[in-house]
Enzyme design. Structure first.
Site, PDB file in Angstrom:
ATOM      1  N   ALA A 238       0.868  -1.180   0.000  1.00 41.53           N
ATOM      2  CA  ALA A 238       0.000   0.000   0.000  1.00 41.53           C
ATOM      3  C   ALA A 238       0.905   1.230   0.000  1.00 41.53           C
ATOM      4  O   ALA A 238       2.082   1.145   0.370  1.00 41.53           O
ATOM      5  CB  ALA A 238      -0.885  -0.015   1.241  1.00 41.53           C
TER       6      ALA A 238
ATOM      7  N   GLY B 247       0.664  -5.074   0.879  1.00 45.38           N
ATOM      8  CA  GLY B 247      -0.538  -5.108   0.037  1.00 45.38           C
ATOM      9  C   GLY B 247      -0.297  -5.765  -1.319  1.00 45.38           C
ATOM     10  O   GLY B 247      -1.239  -6.285  -1.932  1.00 45.38           O
TER      11      GLY B 247
ATOM     12  N   GLU C 116      -0.631  -9.362  -0.643  1.00 43.36           N
ATOM     13  CA  GLU C 116      -2.053  -9.600  -0.340  1.00 43.36           C
ATOM     14  C   GLU C 116      -2.879  -9.612  -1.625  1.00 43.36           C
ATOM     15  O   GLU C 116      -3.795 -10.422  -1.783  1.00 43.36           O
ATOM     16  CB  GLU C 116      -2.559  -8.537   0.640  1.00 43.36           C
ATOM     17  CG  GLU C 116      -1.915  -8.703   2.019  1.00 43.36           C
ATOM     18  CD  GLU C 116      -2.183  -7.532   2.960  1.00 43.36           C
ATOM     19  OE1 GLU C 116      -1.900  -6.379   2.576  1.00 43.36           O
ATOM     20  OE2 GLU C 116      -2.676  -7.764   4.069  1.00 43.36           O
TER      21      GLU C 116
ATOM     22  N   GLU D  10       4.699  -5.169   7.198  1.00 41.81           N
ATOM     23  CA  GLU D  10       3.950  -4.160   7.956  1.00 41.81           C
ATOM     24  C   GLU D  10       4.481  -3.987   9.380  1.00 41.81           C
ATOM     25  O   GLU D  10       4.485  -2.885   9.915  1.00 41.81           O
ATOM     26  CB  GLU D  10       2.453  -4.509   7.991  1.00 41.81           C
ATOM     27  CG  GLU D  10       1.726  -4.330   6.666  1.00 41.81           C
ATOM     28  CD  GLU D  10       1.814  -5.549   5.746  1.00 41.81           C
ATOM     29  OE1 GLU D  10       2.625  -6.468   6.000  1.00 41.81           O
ATOM     30  OE2 GLU D  10       1.054  -5.580   4.762  1.00 41.81           O
TER      31      GLU D  10
HETATM   32  N1  CO8 Z   1       4.597   3.244  -0.729  1.00 44.30           N
HETATM   33  C1  CO8 Z   1       4.990   4.416  -1.229  1.00 44.30           C
HETATM   34  N2  CO8 Z   1       6.170   4.581  -1.887  1.00 44.30           N
HETATM   35  C2  CO8 Z   1       6.956   3.510  -2.030  1.00 44.30           C
HETATM   36  C3  CO8 Z   1       6.605   2.242  -1.530  1.00 44.30           C
HETATM   37  C4  CO8 Z   1       5.349   2.126  -0.839  1.00 44.30           C
HETATM   38  N3  CO8 Z   1       4.909   0.974  -0.354  1.00 44.30           N
HETATM   39  N4  CO8 Z   1       7.601   1.378  -1.804  1.00 44.30           N
HETATM   40  C5  CO8 Z   1       8.530   2.068  -2.472  1.00 44.30           C
HETATM   41  N5  CO8 Z   1       8.159   3.347  -2.612  1.00 44.30           N
HETATM   42  C6  CO8 Z   1       8.870   4.434  -3.272  1.00 44.30           C
HETATM   43  C7  CO8 Z   1      10.063   4.898  -2.429  1.00 44.30           C
HETATM   44  O1  CO8 Z   1       9.627   5.807  -1.424  1.00 44.30           O
HETATM   45  C8  CO8 Z   1      10.901   5.544  -3.490  1.00 44.30           C
HETATM   46  O2  CO8 Z   1      10.386   6.819  -3.802  1.00 44.30           O
HETATM   47  P1  CO8 Z   1      11.314   8.131  -3.713  1.00 44.30           P
HETATM   48  O3  CO8 Z   1      12.342   7.932  -4.776  1.00 44.30           O
HETATM   49  O4  CO8 Z   1      10.365   9.247  -3.998  1.00 44.30           O
HETATM   50  O5  CO8 Z   1      11.897   8.141  -2.343  1.00 44.30           O
HETATM   51  C9  CO8 Z   1      10.672   4.661  -4.723  1.00 44.30           C
HETATM   52  O6  CO8 Z   1       9.468   3.962  -4.470  1.00 44.30           O
HETATM   53  C10 CO8 Z   1      11.781   3.642  -4.944  1.00 44.30           C
HETATM   54  O7  CO8 Z   1      11.947   2.915  -3.747  1.00 44.30           O
HETATM   55  P2  CO8 Z   1      13.369   2.759  -2.997  1.00 44.30           P
HETATM   56  O8  CO8 Z   1      14.277   3.907  -3.324  1.00 44.30           O
HETATM   57  O9  CO8 Z   1      13.085   2.486  -1.566  1.00 44.30           O
HETATM   58  O10 CO8 Z   1      13.919   1.448  -3.737  1.00 44.30           O
HETATM   59  P3  CO8 Z   1      14.923   0.365  -3.127  1.00 44.30           P
HETATM   60  O11 CO8 Z   1      15.307  -0.513  -4.264  1.00 44.30           O
HETATM   61  O12 CO8 Z   1      15.997   1.002  -2.342  1.00 44.30           O
HETATM   62  O13 CO8 Z   1      14.020  -0.482  -2.093  1.00 44.30           O
HETATM   63  C11 CO8 Z   1      12.025  -1.658  -1.397  1.00 44.30           C
HETATM   64  C12 CO8 Z   1      12.926  -1.229  -2.583  1.00 44.30           C
HETATM   65  C13 CO8 Z   1      12.779  -2.696  -0.531  1.00 44.30           C
HETATM   66  C14 CO8 Z   1      10.803  -2.319  -1.989  1.00 44.30           C
HETATM   67  C15 CO8 Z   1      11.668  -0.423  -0.545  1.00 44.30           C
HETATM   68  O14 CO8 Z   1      11.145   0.586  -1.404  1.00 44.30           O
HETATM   69  C16 CO8 Z   1      10.623  -0.684   0.504  1.00 44.30           C
HETATM   70  O15 CO8 Z   1      10.944  -1.243   1.555  1.00 44.30           O
HETATM   71  N6  CO8 Z   1       9.353  -0.278   0.263  1.00 44.30           N
HETATM   72  C17 CO8 Z   1       8.301  -0.382   1.228  1.00 44.30           C
HETATM   73  C18 CO8 Z   1       7.792  -1.806   1.323  1.00 44.30           C
HETATM   74  C19 CO8 Z   1       6.717  -1.940   2.372  1.00 44.30           C
HETATM   75  O16 CO8 Z   1       6.946  -1.724   3.559  1.00 44.30           O
HETATM   76  N7  CO8 Z   1       5.487  -2.321   1.960  1.00 44.30           N
HETATM   77  C20 CO8 Z   1       4.385  -2.513   2.843  1.00 44.30           C
HETATM   78  C21 CO8 Z   1       3.574  -1.272   2.927  1.00 44.30           C
HETATM   79  S1  CO8 Z   1       2.290  -1.373   4.140  1.00 44.30           S
HETATM   80  C22 CO8 Z   1       1.083  -2.274   3.384  1.00 44.30           C
HETATM   81  O17 CO8 Z   1       1.194  -2.714   2.280  1.00 44.30           O
HETATM   82  C23 CO8 Z   1      -0.151  -2.513   4.208  1.00 44.30           C
HETATM   83  C24 CO8 Z   1      -1.297  -3.049   3.357  1.00 44.30           C
HETATM   84  C25 CO8 Z   1      -2.578  -2.985   4.136  1.00 44.30           C
HETATM   85  C26 CO8 Z   1      -3.068  -1.559   4.253  1.00 44.30           C
HETATM   86  C27 CO8 Z   1      -4.248  -1.502   5.110  1.00 44.30           C
HETATM   87  C28 CO8 Z   1      -4.939  -0.142   5.053  1.00 44.30           C
HETATM   88  C29 CO8 Z   1      -4.488   0.866   6.070  1.00 44.30           C
END
Ligand code: CO8
Length: 262
Positions: free
Chosen positions: A71, A116, A119, A139
Site C-alpha cells: 500500500a 498489500g 495480499e 507491515e
Molecule cells: N509506498 C509508497 N512509496 C513507495 C513504496 C510504498 N509501499 N515502496 C517504495 N516506494 C517508493 C520509495 O519511497 C521511493 O520513492 P522516492 O524515490 O520518492 O523516495 C521509490 O518507491 C523507490 O523505492 P526505494 O528507493 O526504496 O527502492 P529500493 O530498491 O531502495 O528499495 C524496497 C525497494 C525494498 C521495496 C523499498 O522501497 C521498501 O521497503 N518499500 C516499502 C515496502 C513496504 O513496507 N510495503 C508494505 C507497505 S504497508 C502495506 O502494504 C499494508 C497493506 C494494508 C493496508 C491496510 C490499510 C491501512
C-alpha cells in the site's frame, strides 16, 4: 469493452480479447497501491465482469523491479485510525472481488510483492513468479499489521507457522522459497515470465469457462467451511455443471475423439 483509460493501469488484450494482461503502473513508487490504483482496479473488475469474451485476467506490475511494493505508505501519514480501518475494509472487499470473479485470475509477480502487493497476489487464483521475485509482509517493520487480508489468506496458503513467521519478522523470502512453501504455483526465469504466463493463460482459455468458474467457486467457498459443508457445495455445483451446454460438448467431443470447442 467500456474503457481503457484507467489511471495507473496499462492494458493489453491477447488471443482476440480472451486474455487481458493488466499492469499496475506507478513506477515512481514501485507500483504501490494508492487510493487511485484501488479505484482503477475496481473499474477493471467492473469491466471484466461485463465482458463475456474474457477468459483469463492477468495482473502484473509495470517495469522489472516490482509487482507491487505494498500500500502507498506516503498516504498513511494523513490517515486517522478510522480512515485506516475503512481503507483496510475497502481493500479487502476489492481483493475479494478477484476471488469471486467467475474467471481465472493470474498474478504474474515480477519483483517485489510486499505487504498489500503480496495480499493482492494471494487474492488471485494462481501466482506465477519470476526468479527475482521477493515476497514479504513487512507491515510490522512500520508498526502496523497486514490490513488487506494478509493474516487471513497467508495461513490458508502456507499454514499458520510460516504465516506467523513471515508476518512477525517482515523478512523477504525469495521465489524458490515461495515455491517450496506453496505460496506460488511456478517460478520462471525473469526474461521468460511473460511468455510462460501467456502460455498458461492460453491453456486456461481453452478449458470450459463455466466449469472453471464453478471450480473457482467451489474451492474459494469451501475454504472457510468444514468438510461436509464444502462437499455439499461441490455436489451442488457438480449438478449445475451438468446443466451446461459445455458438458454436452465436452462429453460428445470425447466420444467422437475430437477436441472440444468451448
Ligand atoms: N509506498 C509508497 N512509496 C513507495 C513504496 C510504498 N509501499 N515502496 C517504495 N516506494 C517508493 C520509495 O519511497 C521511493 O520513492 P522516492 O524515490 O520518492 O523516495 C521509490 O518507491 C523507490 O523505492 P526505494 O528507493 O526504496 O527502492 P529500493 O530498491 O531502495 O528499495 C524496497 C525497494 C525494498 C521495496 C523499498 O522501497 C521498501 O521497503 N518499500 C516499502 C515496502 C513496504 O513496507 N510495503 C508494505 C507497505 S504497508 C502495506 O502494504 C499494508 C497493506 C494494508 C493496508 C491496510 C490499510 C491501512
Amino acid at each position: 469493452m467500456a474503457k481503457f483509460d484507467w489511471s495507473h493501469l496499462k492494458f493489453e488484450s491477447h488471443e482476440d480479447g480472451k486474455i487481458w494482461w493488466v499492469s499496475i503502473s506507478r513506477p515512481e513508487a514501485l507500483n504501490a497501491l494508492s487510493r487511485e490504483v484501488l479505484t482503477s482496479l475496481s473499474q477493471l473488475l467492473d469491466a471484466a465482469t461485463q465482458e463475456p469474451k474474457l477468459r483469463v485476467l492477468v495482473l502484473t506490475g509495470d517495469g522489472e523491479k516490482a509487482f507491487v511494493a505494498g500500500a502507498d505508505i506516503k498516504q498513511f501519514e494523513s490517515m486517522s485510525s478510522r480512515d485506516a480501518e475503512l481503507f483496510a475494509q475497502e481493500g479487502q472487499a476489492l481483493f475479494a472481488r478477484f476471488e469471486s470473479l467467475p474467471r481465472p485470475v493470474i498474478a504474474a509477480v515480477n519483483g517485489f510483492a510486499l505487504g498489500g502487493g503480496l495480499e493482492l497476489a494471494m487474492a488471485c487464483d494462481w501466482i506465477l513468479a519470476s526468479d527475482n521475485a521477493k515476497f514479504a509482509l513487512p507491515e510490522c517493520t512500520l508498526g502496523l499489521i497486514p490490513g488487506f487480508a494478509g493474516t487471513v489468506r497467508l495461513p490458508r496458503r502456507v499454514g499458520a507457522a510460516k504465516a506467523l513467521e513471515m508476518a512477525m519478522t517482515g523478512s523477504q523470502i525469495k521465489a524458490e522459497e515461495a515455491l517450496r512453501i506453496g505460496l506460488v504455483n511456478q517460478v520462471f526465469p525473469a526474461a521468460d515470465l511473460k511468455a510462460q504466463v501467456l502460455t498458461q493463460a492460453q491453456l486456461l482459455s481453452q478449458r470450459a469457462p463455466g466449469a472453471l468458474a464453478l471450480i473457482k467457486k467451489s474451492v474459494h467457498s469451501g475454504q472457510g467451511l468444514n468438510l461436509r459443508e464444502a462437499e455439499a457445495i461441490e455436489a451442488n455445483l457438480f449438478g449445475r455443471a451438468f446443466e451446461s451446454p459445455e458438458r454436452t460438448e465436452g462429453v460428445r467431443a470425447f466420444l467422437e475423439k475430437r477436441k472440444p470447442q468451448f
